[in-house]
Motif scaffolding. Structure first.
Motif, PDB file in Angstrom:
ATOM      1  N   ALA A 105     -20.778  15.287 -27.371  1.00 38.14           N
ATOM      2  CA  ALA A 105     -22.190  15.183 -27.002  1.00 38.14           C
ATOM      3  C   ALA A 105     -22.773  13.877 -27.527  1.00 38.14           C
ATOM      4  O   ALA A 105     -23.595  13.229 -26.879  1.00 38.14           O
ATOM      5  CB  ALA A 105     -22.961  16.382 -27.549  1.00 38.14           C
ATOM      6  N   LYS A 106     -22.327  13.495 -28.716  1.00 39.62           N
ATOM      7  CA  LYS A 106     -22.810  12.244 -29.313  1.00 39.62           C
ATOM      8  C   LYS A 106     -22.166  11.033 -28.667  1.00 39.62           C
ATOM      9  O   LYS A 106     -22.780   9.997 -28.463  1.00 39.62           O
ATOM     10  CB  LYS A 106     -22.439  12.242 -30.803  1.00 39.62           C
ATOM     11  N   GLN A 107     -20.851  11.192 -28.359  1.00 38.63           N
ATOM     12  CA  GLN A 107     -20.115  10.064 -27.796  1.00 38.63           C
ATOM     13  C   GLN A 107     -20.623   9.712 -26.396  1.00 38.63           C
ATOM     14  O   GLN A 107     -20.616   8.558 -26.004  1.00 38.63           O
ATOM     15  CB  GLN A 107     -18.608  10.404 -27.714  1.00 38.63           C
ATOM     16  N   LEU A 108     -21.038  10.746 -25.653  1.00 36.54           N
ATOM     17  CA  LEU A 108     -21.360  10.546 -24.243  1.00 36.54           C
ATOM     18  C   LEU A 108     -22.793  10.964 -23.914  1.00 36.54           C
ATOM     19  O   LEU A 108     -23.013  11.886 -23.132  1.00 36.54           O
ATOM     20  CB  LEU A 108     -20.380  11.348 -23.378  1.00 36.54           C
ATOM     21  N   PRO A 109     -23.768  10.273 -24.495  1.00 36.33           N
ATOM     22  CA  PRO A 109     -25.147  10.664 -24.180  1.00 36.33           C
ATOM     23  C   PRO A 109     -25.508  10.289 -22.739  1.00 36.33           C
ATOM     24  O   PRO A 109     -24.803   9.472 -22.123  1.00 36.33           O
ATOM     25  CB  PRO A 109     -25.971   9.843 -25.179  1.00 36.33           C
ATOM     26  N   VAL A 110     -26.595  10.896 -22.268  1.00 38.58           N
ATOM     27  CA  VAL A 110     -27.052  10.604 -20.908  1.00 38.58           C
ATOM     28  C   VAL A 110     -27.240   9.096 -20.745  1.00 38.58           C
ATOM     29  O   VAL A 110     -27.800   8.439 -21.623  1.00 38.58           O
ATOM     30  CB  VAL A 110     -28.391  11.343 -20.626  1.00 38.58           C
ATOM     31  N   GLY A 111     -26.739   8.592 -19.641  1.00 41.11           N
ATOM     32  CA  GLY A 111     -26.902   7.167 -19.363  1.00 41.11           C
ATOM     33  C   GLY A 111     -25.664   6.359 -19.677  1.00 41.11           C
ATOM     34  O   GLY A 111     -25.539   5.215 -19.246  1.00 41.11           O
ATOM     35  N   SER A 112     -24.692   6.943 -20.450  1.00 40.91           N
ATOM     36  CA  SER A 112     -23.506   6.141 -20.729  1.00 40.91           C
ATOM     37  C   SER A 112     -22.546   6.166 -19.539  1.00 40.91           C
ATOM     38  O   SER A 112     -22.450   7.146 -18.816  1.00 40.91           O
ATOM     39  CB  SER A 112     -22.808   6.603 -22.016  1.00 40.91           C
ATOM     40  N   ALA A 127     -22.314   1.851 -23.238  1.00 40.85           N
ATOM     41  CA  ALA A 127     -23.131   2.855 -23.909  1.00 40.85           C
ATOM     42  C   ALA A 127     -24.469   3.014 -23.194  1.00 40.85           C
ATOM     43  O   ALA A 127     -24.918   2.116 -22.479  1.00 40.85           O
ATOM     44  CB  ALA A 127     -23.354   2.445 -25.356  1.00 40.85           C
ATOM     45  N   ALA A 128     -25.080   4.157 -23.386  1.00 38.45           N
ATOM     46  CA  ALA A 128     -26.403   4.388 -22.790  1.00 38.45           C
ATOM     47  C   ALA A 128     -27.347   3.298 -23.253  1.00 38.45           C
ATOM     48  O   ALA A 128     -27.337   2.912 -24.418  1.00 38.45           O
ATOM     49  CB  ALA A 128     -26.925   5.758 -23.225  1.00 38.45           C
ATOM     50  N   GLY A 129     -28.156   2.787 -22.334  1.00 39.32           N
ATOM     51  CA  GLY A 129     -29.121   1.768 -22.723  1.00 39.32           C
ATOM     52  C   GLY A 129     -28.563   0.361 -22.700  1.00 39.32           C
ATOM     53  O   GLY A 129     -29.288  -0.596 -22.867  1.00 39.32           O
ATOM     54  N   ASP A 130     -27.245   0.245 -22.447  1.00 37.38           N
ATOM     55  CA  ASP A 130     -26.658  -1.090 -22.371  1.00 37.38           C
ATOM     56  C   ASP A 130     -26.705  -1.669 -20.968  1.00 37.38           C
ATOM     57  O   ASP A 130     -26.235  -2.763 -20.738  1.00 37.38           O
ATOM     58  CB  ASP A 130     -25.170  -1.051 -22.770  1.00 37.38           C
ATOM     59  N   GLY A 131     -27.231  -0.897 -20.048  1.00 36.31           N
ATOM     60  CA  GLY A 131     -27.069  -1.260 -18.635  1.00 36.31           C
ATOM     61  C   GLY A 131     -27.919  -2.413 -18.175  1.00 36.31           C
ATOM     62  O   GLY A 131     -27.674  -2.982 -17.129  1.00 36.31           O
TER      63      GLY A 131
END
Ligand code: ADP
Ligand code: MG
Length: 744
Positions: free
Chosen positions: A123-130, A157-161
């Motif tokens: 759950a931590k490794q794959l948050p929404v958006g990753s 990672a999420a937010g890196d997009g």
């Protein structure tokens, strides 16, 4: 500073500059990231740019979610759109149900559930958006497709997009994703390293390129700027290999440059001897007389080697030559010819071998070969005296040793043969002209240097002797260029005429093994002899010896009870070893049961059978060496490899031995199986820089790099006109080496 490449038309970014910048200069790298990168050994921007991807995921070849079929094993790149950790209600019974993480992923074509059991950390490794790569088997659950506990690698990672990425997070959009080596500890992802790298590349702009355009065109190499960019952010799956090749070439070129410079440096400092290789009056030299007196004619390859060595010996610079030749190709004769050339001019020569058995055998063989040769000696009535050969090992007694030491320093001992004992301080020569080192891989560079240094003498007024280094078993030519690149190389690529290849059979069952023992009996009945090599035992020489003793007792009482069997192992007293070898040589013993003390060099022409027990425990080179102990006398010979091990490695090794007796071919197989690590394990200073180069598949690059290095150093021996190369070498070789290479 913005992401656009600099328009500065100057000479371009130098590696030195990048090596001076800590990664913290990058906007994306804060204190935490700096620490994480340090765990990977990445401290400077240059470290970062040479932290190369270990593989790539081709986003263009992935299966869209909509096309997945139950039962497929598939790779999917998709974005996480939902993460849930459903509580499974109350478990039935006392056992708690497994924890589950269910995530929903989506690409442009559809959605899919991914379920992980007992992996709460997902759950931590794959948050929404990753954005991640998932690999596993497609299943079905209540009518919809599902991926159960796949492997998952975060690509972004999420937010890196945001930023300059051309894809919006939907998978399969045509990108190629680099996967970087990571440690378990660090929190880093390939995606983050990719971001740092991208920033570094954007800000670095154009790279200075030390490889001339002509070479690049000729070899088909990218320019350095494209190479760094394409290896870290390839646009297509076809882009990263050319980039790897170019950067691998840089590694090999730096290495060859260091080696060639080292060679030329040694020559500049050298105080060499010009040996007399031919007489003005045309009378035969000592070496000529020696060769003419042999019971055989040297092969063409031996003659070529002798010529190359003569040429070196005649010149003002000391020889540094590697003599490669397969087992039994006749390297000893070539070495003796070189040593006699020194003696002819009033100098001495030394031959160092790695083991007592081998040194003793060399001494015996050389004494026989030079029997009857005389050297000039004005102090005698005849004006000459017989050539003398001394033997020095750790077991040479004190009295003999004293006589030998005296003879060496006054010059009455012409040839000295021995083990490491030659290196002791008490050994001093009147004038050491030629040094031969046999089975080079058993000695370190320092030992090579230590023996050479005997030429200068304790007061340093002498000269540098010519050096000939011999390998027991061939190593691939390109690998030799890397490991022995500071030596000139001669290859004896021809065996004496009439040699029959040794018939080799891998015997896997006790029934098959019977064939080996009956062959031993047949051959002994026909007047020949056999070796039996005992299983290799890890631990100590004592344990190995004990196991050899029991194997000897077993065979002598069993399969070979009607033959006369001897035992040889490393723990026997020297006198006993000598006695056993002498008995085997003379034929008083039919069979010699031995540990690998017989591995190198042992030469008994009547031996026609070699039985190797537990053959899978030996490496290819060692097996080839052992096999080389038979087939030396022109009679048909056999080698039996006993092993019931059918692991893939054992099969690969033993069947290679069965297939070919060509040492050069086996060297290639060995390199392929074991990787370069083992060969480069012996590597020396300045050789730690090979991250991308592969000795086997990049052979062409090794040769090209060597050629360019020779060309550059040939035209500019201390690189005054190549400041960029000097600067780069200083980054990659250690300080001592740099000091040696560039001192003025
Ligand atoms: P290696 O290269 O393995 O050290 P050696 O020098 O021990 O090989 O030679 C192997 C054997 O072949 C020796 O018995 C040697 O006398 C013999 N030999 C060497 N050269 C020739 C030749 N040209 N023709 C026939 N026999 C040779
Ligand atoms: Mg030899």
């Amino acid at each position: 500073m913005n992401g656009a490449p600099r328009s500065d038309p100057g000479p371009g970014r130098k590696l030195r500059q990048l090596a001076d910048l800590p990664v913290s200069v990058l906007r994306g790298v804060g204190a935490a990231a700096e620490k994480e990168l340090a765990e990977l050994g990445v401290e400077t921007v240059l470290d970062l740019l040479t932290h190369y991807p270990r593989r790539y995921i081709d986003g263009t070849r992935l299966v869209p979610i909509a096309d997945l079929v139950p039962g497929d094993r598939a790779s999917v790149v998709a974005t996480v759109t939902r993460v849930s950790r459903p509580t499974s209600g109350y478990g039935r019974g006392r056992r708690r149900p497994p924890s589950r993480v269910v995530i929903q992923i989506a690409d442009a074509s559809g959605r899919l559930d991914v379920v992980f059991f007992n992996q709460a950390w997902r759950a931590k490794q794959l948050p929404v958006g990753s954005l991640a790569l998932f690999y596993g088997t497609i299943g079905e659950y209540r009518g919809s497709l599902q991926l159960n506990s796949p492997t998952a690698e975060v690509l972004r990672a999420a937010g890196d997009g945001d930023g300059d990425d051309d894809d919006d997070g939907a998978g399969g959009s045509g990108r190629v994703y680099p996967v970087y080596p990571l440690t378990d500890k660090a929190n880093l992802t390939s995606a983050r390293i990719g971001r740092y790298t991208a920033e570094a590349l954007d800000r670095a702009g154009r790279f200075a390129d030390p490889v001339p355009v002509a070479t690049r065109t000729h070899v088909g190499l990218l320019d350095r700027t494209s190479a760094f960019n394409q290896i870290h952010r390839p646009a297509t799956d076809d882009d990263h290999e050319p980039a790897r090749r170019r950067l691998a070439f840089d590694e090999l070129f730096r290495l060859q440059l260091a080696l060639v410079l080292r060679q030329s440096r040694l020559q500049q400092d050298a105080r060499g001897l010009r040996h007399l290789v031919a007489r003005d009056d045309g009378a035969p030299t000592l070496a000529d007389r020696f060769l003419a007196g042999l019971p055989f004619t040297p092969t063409g390859a031996q003659q070529r080697a002798i010529d190359a060595i003569r040429h070196d010996l005649a010149g003002p610079l000391p020889m540094h030559r590697l003599l490669q030749g397969d087992v039994g190709s006749g390297k000893t004769v070539v070495a003796v010819a070189a040593m006699l050339t020194a003696v002819d001019g009033g100098h001495q020569a030394a031959l160092m071998a790695p083991t007592e058995v081998l040194a003793e055998q060399h001494a015996a063989a050389v004494r026989e070969l030079v029997d009857g040769l005389r050297v000039p000696d004005a102090a005698t009535l005849e004006g000459d005296r017989p050539l003398t050969v001394g033997l020095l090992t750790n077991k040479t007694g004190a009295a003999d040793r004293a006589v030998l030491h005296a003879g060496l320093s006054e010059g009455s001992v012409d040839l000295l043969i021995g083990t490491h004992a030659l290196l002791t301080d008490q050994v001093g020569f009147r004038s050491l002209g030629v040094v031969v080192i046999d089975e080079q891989h058993r000695f370190g560079v320092e030992q090579r240097a230590a023996l050479r240094a005997k030429g200068r003498g304790s007061d340093g007024t002498g000269h540098d002797p010519d050096l000939l280094v011999m390998t027991a078993t061939p190593i691939p030519r390109t690998a030799a260029m890397v490991v022995f690149g500071d030596l000139d190389m001669t290859v004896i690529d021809e065996l004496p005429a009439g040699r029959l290849p040794v018939t080799t059979a891998w015997l896997r069952t006790p029934l098959e093994t019977g064939e080996a023992w009956s062959r031993v009996r047949d051959e002994v009945a026909g007047g020949h002899r056999a070796f039996v090599v005992c299983p290799l035992v890890e631990g100590s020489e004592r344990i190995e010896a004990a196991s050899a003793v029991s194997e000897f007792e077993r065979l002598a009482a069993g399969e070979l009870s009607d033959l006369s069997v001897g035992l040889l192992h490393g723990q026997l007293p020297s006198a006993e070893k000598e006695r056993v070898m002498a008995q085997f040589r003379s034929g008083a013993l039919d069979v010699l049961v031995a540990t690998t003390v017989i591995e190198v060099g042992v030469d008994v022409p009547e031996a026609t059978v070699m039985v190797i027990e537990d053959a899978d425990r030996f490496g290819i080179a060692q097996l080839h060496q052992l096999r080389g102990r038979v087939g030396r006398g022109g009679d048909p010979s056999w080698c039996y490899l006993l092993s019931d091990n059918d692991s893939p490695e054992a099969v690969a090794r033993l069947s290679a031995l069965e297939r070919t007796t060509d040492g050069f071919e086996l060297a290639d197989v060995d390199l392929e199986l074991r990787g370069e690590g083992t060969i480069l394990g012996a590597r020396q200073k300045g050789r730690s820089d090979l991250k991308l180069a592969r000795l086997l598949s990049d052979r062409d690059l090794v040769v090209r790099a060597r050629t360019l290095a020779v060309e550059v150093v040939g035209g500019d021996p201390v690189l005054v006109d190549h400041p960029l190369l000097v600067e780069e070498l200083r980054i990659f070789v250690d300080d001592d080496e740099a000091e040696f290479l560039f001192k003025s």
